[in-house]
Design a protein around this motif. Structure first.
Motif, PDB file in Angstrom:
ATOM      1  N   LEU A  15       0.426  11.526  -2.353  1.00 43.22           N
ATOM      2  CA  LEU A  15       0.040  10.700  -1.205  1.00 43.22           C
ATOM      3  C   LEU A  15       0.877   9.431  -1.055  1.00 43.22           C
ATOM      4  CD1 LEU A  15      -3.844  10.874  -1.543  1.00 43.22           C
ATOM      5  CD2 LEU A  15      -2.397  12.181   0.014  1.00 43.22           C
ATOM      6  N   PHE A  16       1.341   8.872  -2.189  1.00 41.24           N
ATOM      7  CA  PHE A  16       2.031   7.583  -2.171  1.00 41.24           C
ATOM      8  C   PHE A  16       3.352   7.635  -2.927  1.00 41.24           C
ATOM      9  CE2 PHE A  16      -2.544   6.588  -2.116  1.00 41.24           C
ATOM     10  CZ  PHE A  16      -2.616   5.893  -0.925  1.00 41.24           C
ATOM     11  N   MET A  74      -0.841   3.826   7.453  1.00 44.83           N
ATOM     12  CA  MET A  74      -1.598   3.794   8.679  1.00 44.83           C
ATOM     13  C   MET A  74      -1.636   2.382   9.264  1.00 44.83           C
ATOM     14  SD  MET A  74      -4.461   6.716   8.470  1.00 44.83           S
ATOM     15  CE  MET A  74      -5.653   6.410   7.333  1.00 44.83           C
ATOM     16  N   SER A 116       1.374  11.131   3.059  1.00 46.04           N
ATOM     17  CA  SER A 116       0.541  12.107   3.762  1.00 46.04           C
ATOM     18  C   SER A 116      -0.782  11.449   4.128  1.00 46.04           C
ATOM     19  CB  SER A 116       0.291  13.304   2.840  1.00 46.04           C
ATOM     20  OG  SER A 116      -0.577  14.216   3.439  1.00 46.04           O
ATOM     21  N   CYS A 117      -1.252  11.704   5.339  1.00 46.23           N
ATOM     22  CA  CYS A 117      -2.539  11.130   5.743  1.00 46.23           C
ATOM     23  C   CYS A 117      -3.219  12.037   6.761  1.00 46.23           C
ATOM     24  CB  CYS A 117      -2.364   9.731   6.301  1.00 46.23           C
ATOM     25  SG  CYS A 117      -1.524   9.670   7.889  1.00 46.23           S
ATOM     26  N   ASP A 118      -4.508  11.864   6.874  1.00 40.35           N
ATOM     27  CA  ASP A 118      -5.310  12.575   7.858  1.00 40.35           C
ATOM     28  C   ASP A 118      -5.391  11.685   9.097  1.00 40.35           C
ATOM     29  OD1 ASP A 118      -7.221  13.831   9.390  1.00 40.35           O
ATOM     30  OD2 ASP A 118      -8.704  13.973   7.792  1.00 40.35           O
ATOM     31  N   ASP A 119      -4.740  12.086  10.178  1.00 41.67           N
ATOM     32  CA  ASP A 119      -4.686  11.257  11.387  1.00 41.67           C
ATOM     33  C   ASP A 119      -6.056  10.995  11.999  1.00 41.67           C
ATOM     34  OD1 ASP A 119      -1.944  10.844  11.284  1.00 41.67           O
ATOM     35  OD2 ASP A 119      -1.509  12.658  12.438  1.00 41.67           O
ATOM     36  N   LEU A 154       3.021   5.583   2.400  1.00 38.47           N
ATOM     37  CA  LEU A 154       2.032   6.643   2.536  1.00 38.47           C
ATOM     38  C   LEU A 154       2.762   7.909   2.959  1.00 38.47           C
ATOM     39  CD1 LEU A 154      -0.965   7.473   2.615  1.00 38.47           C
ATOM     40  CD2 LEU A 154      -1.005   6.713   4.991  1.00 38.47           C
ATOM     41  N   TYR A 166      -1.631   9.564  -7.747  1.00 33.09           N
ATOM     42  CA  TYR A 166      -1.675  10.157  -6.402  1.00 33.09           C
ATOM     43  C   TYR A 166      -0.261  10.259  -5.819  1.00 33.09           C
ATOM     44  CZ  TYR A 166      -6.669   9.470  -6.732  1.00 33.09           C
ATOM     45  OH  TYR A 166      -7.971   9.535  -7.129  1.00 33.09           O
ATOM     46  N   ALA A 186      -7.448   7.585  11.162  1.00 34.65           N
ATOM     47  CA  ALA A 186      -6.792   6.417  11.750  1.00 34.65           C
ATOM     48  C   ALA A 186      -7.391   6.022  13.095  1.00 34.65           C
ATOM     49  CB  ALA A 186      -5.307   6.694  11.901  1.00 34.65           C
ATOM     50  N   LYS A 246       4.407   3.519   7.972  1.00 38.47           N
ATOM     51  CA  LYS A 246       3.444   3.785   6.896  1.00 38.47           C
ATOM     52  C   LYS A 246       3.887   3.201   5.556  1.00 38.47           C
ATOM     53  CE  LYS A 246       1.833   7.913   9.201  1.00 38.47           C
ATOM     54  NZ  LYS A 246       1.790   9.349   9.209  1.00 38.47           N
TER      55      LYS A 246
END
Length: 70
Positions: A37-38, A1, A54-57, A52, A34, A60, A6
């Motif tokens: 995720l990473f 992010m 996967s992330c929840d936008d 990164l 994790y 951000a 990323k």
């Protein structure tokens, strides 16, 4: 992010790990825990980076940006 792709060099994260509250051995213990995720990746300059996956936008968006929408 923090970056467009990323990905951050581990060297950069190492310099900030105390400020980020990361454990001393985060790259050996935290990242593999994790794996969804990473990922550790080789950067174009041959350094190792943390990507990164996967992330929840919605995470951000800064509070300043949220206030501007109101």
């Amino acid at each position: 992010m923090l970056t467009k792709d990323k990905t951050l060099p581990l060297q950069t994260i190492d310099q900030l790990k105390w400020d980020l509250g990361l454990p001393y051995d985060y790259s050996d213990n935290l990242i593999p825990h994790y794996a969804d995720l990473f990922s550790l990746v080789r950067l174009p300059d041959d350094r190792i980076g943390l990507k990164l996956l996967s992330c929840d936008d919605t995470l951000a968006i800064s509070q300043l940006e949220k206030n501007a929408v109101r």
